[in-house]
Design an enzyme around this catalytic site. Structure first.
Site, PDB file in Angstrom:
ATOM      1  N   GLU A  38      31.504  57.939   4.545  1.00 22.42           N
ATOM      2  CA  GLU A  38      30.386  57.818   5.494  1.00 22.42           C
ATOM      3  C   GLU A  38      29.330  56.891   4.878  1.00 22.42           C
ATOM      4  OE1 GLU A  38      28.809  61.613   6.818  1.00 22.42           O
ATOM      5  OE2 GLU A  38      26.801  60.778   6.983  1.00 22.42           O
ATOM      6  N   ARG A  42      21.178  53.046   6.239  1.00 26.08           N
ATOM      7  CA  ARG A  42      19.896  53.308   5.615  1.00 26.08           C
ATOM      8  C   ARG A  42      19.492  52.172   4.686  1.00 26.08           C
ATOM      9  NH1 ARG A  42      20.082  58.971   2.664  1.00 26.08           N
ATOM     10  NH2 ARG A  42      21.132  59.674   4.562  1.00 26.08           N
ATOM     11  N   LYS A 125      28.052  68.574  12.701  1.00 22.59           N
ATOM     12  CA  LYS A 125      27.459  68.497  11.362  1.00 22.59           C
ATOM     13  C   LYS A 125      26.341  69.543  11.288  1.00 22.59           C
ATOM     14  CE  LYS A 125      26.516  64.405   9.290  1.00 22.59           C
ATOM     15  NZ  LYS A 125      26.585  64.120   7.837  1.00 22.59           N
TER      16      LYS A 125
HETATM   17  C1  3PG Z   1      21.765  62.449   3.003  1.00 22.45           C
HETATM   18  O1  3PG Z   1      20.813  62.605   3.745  1.00 22.45           O
HETATM   19  O2  3PG Z   1      21.825  61.584   2.133  1.00 22.45           O
HETATM   20  C2  3PG Z   1      22.938  63.321   3.207  1.00 22.45           C
HETATM   21  O3  3PG Z   1      22.597  64.341   4.044  1.00 22.45           O
HETATM   22  C3  3PG Z   1      23.473  63.844   1.916  1.00 22.45           C
HETATM   23  O4  3PG Z   1      22.607  64.755   1.370  1.00 22.45           O
HETATM   24  P1  3PG Z   1      22.808  65.179  -0.138  1.00 22.45           P
HETATM   25  O5  3PG Z   1      22.274  64.034  -0.974  1.00 22.45           O
HETATM   26  O6  3PG Z   1      21.981  66.421  -0.300  1.00 22.45           O
HETATM   27  O7  3PG Z   1      24.261  65.394  -0.385  1.00 22.45           O
END
Ligand code: 3PG
Length: 205
Positions: A38, A42, A125
């Site tokens: 995934e 961002r 999710k």
């Molecule tokens: C994120 O927002 O990067 C994902 O939800 C993953 O979260 P995490 O870094 O707590 O695994």
């Protein structure tokens, strides 16, 4: 989406800052046993990274952080096979349905789950998982929603992932721990492959 979530117990969430890291990162994760990746929308290079990673043999690339129909269309055009979102918007759901683009929408409450159930989703999710009560909340949600499977995300690590994966209503988990940014920056692809290998040993039945 069910088939995608059943490919491995863990979907790594990838924040890619350097486009040159996209392919070696995907290769390391696939080699470690995690084929479903995934890529979080961002960073400025996320869409280009997806296009490159989609050509890595064995990799199934999804777009994460998909908030709008525009994001979904961009991700689809970049070669993503699925989209995930921390929440949902009906315009996003409409767009993905119209284009046959598999979507893993997010929910954290019973009312959000009911809205997604009403739109035909039975795989959701659960975000932010740890901050929303983690395993205890998922167990509690299992009583009124026995037909729903979840992919918990947020605050999950190698050490607690098994607690989630043992639940009957958890299809897989996702998280950033198999591909930490500091290991990407240091180009320690062998270390990332090892983290992926450890994550692969977790059991999602
Ligand atoms: C994120 O927002 O990067 C994902 O939800 C993953 O979260 P995490 O870094 O707590 O695994």
């Amino acid at each position: 989406m069910h088939m995608i979530c059943r490919q491995a117990p863990v979907i790594p969430v990838l924040v890619i800052e350097d486009l040159a890291h996209a392919v070696p990162l995907a290769e390391a994760l696939v080699a470690g046993g995690l084929p479903v990746l995934e890529v979080a929308l961002r960073t400025p290079v996320a869409l280009q990274a997806m296009s490159l990673m989609a050509r890595v043999p064995g990799a199934t690339i999804g777009a994460g952080n998909v908030m709008t129909a525009k994001h979904a269309m961009e991700a689809l055009q970049a070669g993503a096979t699925f989209a995930t979102s921390p929440g949902f918007a009906h315009s996003l759901i409409d767009c993905c349905k119209e284009h046959g683009f598999p979507l893993l929408p997010g929910a954290a409450t019973a009312s959000e789950i009911m809205q997604l159930l009403d739109r035909g989703f039975d795989l959701i999710k659960f975000f932010p998982a740890a901050a929303t009560g983690g395993v205890a909340t998922l167990k509690a949600l299992g009583a009124p929603f026995p037909q729903i499977h979840f992919c918990p995300t947020g605050g999950i690590s190698q050490s607690n992932a098994h607690e989630y994966l043992e639940l009957v209503n958890v299809a897989c988990v996702s998280g950033s721990w198999p591909a930490p940014l500091e290991l990407q920056k240091a180009e320690l692809w062998g270390d990332i492959r090892q983290l992926a290998h450890q994550a692969r040993q977790l059991n999602n039945g």
